[in-house]
Motif scaffolding. Sequence first.
Motif, PDB file in Angstrom:
ATOM      1  N   GLU A 168       0.563  -1.192  -0.210  1.00  0.00           N
ATOM      2  CA  GLU A 168       0.134  -0.021   0.068  1.00  0.00           C
ATOM      3  C   GLU A 168       1.401   1.334  -0.024  1.00  0.00           C
ATOM      4  OE1 GLU A 168      -1.063  -2.634   2.147  1.00  0.00           O
ATOM      5  OE2 GLU A 168      -2.356  -3.286   1.437  1.00  0.00           O
ATOM      6  N   GLU A 172      -8.564  20.849   2.625  1.00  0.00           N
ATOM      7  CA  GLU A 172      -9.645  20.497   3.097  1.00  0.00           C
ATOM      8  C   GLU A 172     -11.230  21.235   3.472  1.00  0.00           C
ATOM      9  OE1 GLU A 172      -8.810  18.317   7.381  1.00  0.00           O
ATOM     10  OE2 GLU A 172      -7.267  17.529   6.520  1.00  0.00           O
ATOM     11  N   TYR A 219      -3.735  13.264  -3.895  1.00  0.00           N
ATOM     12  CA  TYR A 219      -3.545  11.589  -4.895  1.00  0.00           C
ATOM     13  C   TYR A 219      -5.373  11.616  -5.435  1.00  0.00           C
ATOM     14  CZ  TYR A 219       0.343  10.426  -2.268  1.00  0.00           C
ATOM     15  OH  TYR A 219       1.349   9.849  -1.731  1.00  0.00           O
ATOM     16  N   GLU A 220      -5.957  13.219  -5.390  1.00  0.00           N
ATOM     17  CA  GLU A 220      -7.366  13.252  -6.139  1.00  0.00           C
ATOM     18  C   GLU A 220      -7.411  13.367  -7.304  1.00  0.00           C
ATOM     19  OE1 GLU A 220     -10.157  15.182  -3.849  1.00  0.00           O
ATOM     20  OE2 GLU A 220      -9.912  14.041  -2.313  1.00  0.00           O
ATOM     21  N   CYS A 267      -0.211  11.808  -8.578  1.00  0.00           N
ATOM     22  CA  CYS A 267       0.418  12.725  -7.824  1.00  0.00           C
ATOM     23  C   CYS A 267       0.728  14.151  -8.141  1.00  0.00           C
ATOM     24  CB  CYS A 267       0.309  12.257  -6.092  1.00  0.00           C
ATOM     25  SG  CYS A 267       2.518  12.786  -5.857  1.00  0.00           S
ATOM     26  N   LEU A 288       1.463   3.946  -2.759  1.00  0.00           N
ATOM     27  CA  LEU A 288       0.827   5.241  -2.527  1.00  0.00           C
ATOM     28  C   LEU A 288       2.698   6.281  -3.460  1.00  0.00           C
ATOM     29  CD1 LEU A 288      -0.921   7.132  -0.995  1.00  0.00           C
ATOM     30  CD2 LEU A 288       0.487   6.578   1.065  1.00  0.00           C
ATOM     31  N   SER A 295       2.082   6.428  -7.502  1.00  0.00           N
ATOM     32  CA  SER A 295       1.071   6.668  -7.557  1.00  0.00           C
ATOM     33  C   SER A 295       0.608   8.154  -8.128  1.00  0.00           C
ATOM     34  CB  SER A 295      -0.191   6.757  -6.955  1.00  0.00           C
ATOM     35  OG  SER A 295      -0.476   7.538  -5.806  1.00  0.00           O
ATOM     36  N   ILE A 318     -10.676  18.877  -0.159  1.00  0.00           N
ATOM     37  CA  ILE A 318      -9.721  17.448  -1.294  1.00  0.00           C
ATOM     38  C   ILE A 318      -9.692  16.737   0.425  1.00  0.00           C
ATOM     39  CG2 ILE A 318      -7.167  17.427  -1.004  1.00  0.00           C
ATOM     40  CD1 ILE A 318      -7.755  19.441  -3.515  1.00  0.00           C
ATOM     41  N   THR A 319      -9.913  15.675   0.444  1.00  0.00           N
ATOM     42  CA  THR A 319      -9.137  14.453   1.825  1.00  0.00           C
ATOM     43  C   THR A 319      -8.111  13.478   1.443  1.00  0.00           C
ATOM     44  OG1 THR A 319     -11.089  13.105   1.331  1.00  0.00           O
ATOM     45  CG2 THR A 319     -11.730  14.602   3.023  1.00  0.00           C
ATOM     46  N   ASP A 320      -7.344  13.433   0.283  1.00  0.00           N
ATOM     47  CA  ASP A 320      -7.076  12.453  -0.266  1.00  0.00           C
ATOM     48  C   ASP A 320      -5.495  13.108   0.013  1.00  0.00           C
ATOM     49  OD1 ASP A 320      -5.503   9.895  -0.680  1.00  0.00           O
ATOM     50  OD2 ASP A 320      -7.174   9.850  -2.371  1.00  0.00           O
ATOM     51  N   TYR A 321      -4.746  13.865   0.354  1.00  0.00           N
ATOM     52  CA  TYR A 321      -3.387  13.907   1.020  1.00  0.00           C
ATOM     53  C   TYR A 321      -2.256  13.213   1.178  1.00  0.00           C
ATOM     54  CZ  TYR A 321      -4.656  17.203   4.358  1.00  0.00           C
ATOM     55  OH  TYR A 321      -5.159  16.919   5.613  1.00  0.00           O
ATOM     56  N   LYS A 322      -1.288  13.879   1.746  1.00  0.00           N
ATOM     57  CA  LYS A 322      -0.426  13.058   2.408  1.00  0.00           C
ATOM     58  C   LYS A 322       0.819  14.135   3.022  1.00  0.00           C
ATOM     59  CE  LYS A 322       2.102   8.934   3.617  1.00  0.00           C
ATOM     60  NZ  LYS A 322       2.766   7.919   3.154  1.00  0.00           N
TER      61      LYS A 322
END
Lengths: 254, 305
Positions: B218, B243, B262-263, B227, B222, B225, B248-252
């Motif tokens: 995983e 946010e 990553y969205e 981004c 990540l 992938s 946007i929630t899919d971030y790191k």
Amino acid sequence: MINMIKADLYRMLKSKGMWFFWGALILTYLVTLVYKQAGGINLGGPSLDSSAYKMDIQMVAHNFTYYYLFIIPAFCIITADFSAKTIKNTITSAISRKQYFITKFSFTELFHVAVFLLGNLLFYLVNRLVNGTDYASSFSTFFQPVLLQLPLIIGFTALFILLAFVLNKASLFNSITIIAPLLYATISLVLYGIEGTKDFAEKILLKYELNYMLQLLATDCTAKYRNTCLLVGAGLTILSFLLGYLWFTRHELD
Amino acid sequence: MREAVLQTTKLCKRYKNFAALDHVDLTVYRGDIYGLIGRNGAGKTTIMKIATGLASPSEGTYALFGKTGAEADKQKTRIGCLIENPAFFGNLTAYENLRYYCYQKGITDLKQIDEALDLVQLTDVKNKKFRKFSLGMKQRLGIAFAMLDNPDLVILDEPINGLDPIGINELRSTFLRLNQERGITLIISSHILTELYAVANRFLFIDKGRVLAEITKEELDLACSRCLVIKTDNTRQTATVLEDQLHITDYKVIDSGEIRVYEETVKPDELNKVLIQNGVNISGIFESGVSLEDYFKQLIEEEAQ
């Protein structure tokens, strides 16, 4: 330990080399039996006149088979495993290095002693049956020298086992073990020819050369010489075991 | 807590002045398919050799099934392995070679030989001498040997070497089946990343004896992938804007200067505009997405720096 011995026996029975070895052994004895001549082979030391003895004792003294009896067991049981690199399969999943060494050492010794005793016994029985008592001694007279030779046989087998573990490669092991007696004889004779080392060559190198010791033990020797030979055999066994064990358990495998 | 099947701590292996392993820490858990990835000479085989007792560490320790030292030695009967090239007796057939090891391991159920040969599709040639085998067949026999006696841990060093594409595919399915159906833990080394990626669930990247990364599939996904990478001096403020303003929630948050989004619907120019409007100091926004090979190269470059 028993499992490994079973596996090695299985493999050896499948190998042509083992059958060739037995074939050569029997053929050697047959030649002696048919021609009623002990013949013999000298690995480089002095030769003794054993004509006063019956043929079976002469055979024990000059046994043709000793030459390859030292090489073949160590070659089949130990170096075959190193040459094919199959040793890593065993060490990685079946047993530890310590167990491996002890098992191989014990099995090679047992195998050699069994062949040595069985070969002599077969020769004695067939010789007695075919050639009669003119050529054959009593059982105890025949087996006494055989048993006297046994400590040396065990000692030198141990030395060959040590060489097999140290040299690894079958070709290197064969080359060195085949050439060693000739080299020993050459060095002994060279030293014998030099005034300052003549005594050493005569009293040590030639007197305690393997072939010479085996001949003397089978025919006529003093109790002191016999005991010294016994000590040589025991010393070689212990020393070869210890050195081989230390080498193999500490040495990195390729 | 998952049981550690193999764990190394500060493991070092030196050959004179050459460090084959340099303080390697790794943990393989029960049920893992653990991929060892590295270039030739990276130290993959050395790790395997130490774990199987073929080599001893210069420094550090390793535990097999939670046991160390002499106790670890006793656990070797639970391991099946193929280290470097498959080695068998050339004058014996495939069946006889496995029979030899059955004697050696005390396996009395000889059906296991046929099962192992069947597993690697060697049943038809089981009576052929090993010396007449092709490289691929030899490799398969090595894997069959490793599977004898239902081991708990199977260690395979470059197992797909010499196999054709169909053979590789079949072997991949075999590994997955053994792992899922029999619960066998596998450690597989390879320098072919895509092949390892197809089977492994955890990875160790190694180069010049040093661990570059130990990650799960995983995490690898990540990292590789597609981004948007935001370079900023204030990741906290950037995250708040992402946010609250852009939902946007899919971030790191990668580190104190980098956030990855990553969205896929987010456009870089739109993102840039919103972040500036909210007073975020940005030094760069760019698209990223790396292949496995590139990720590995990136790790090597980072290590070199």
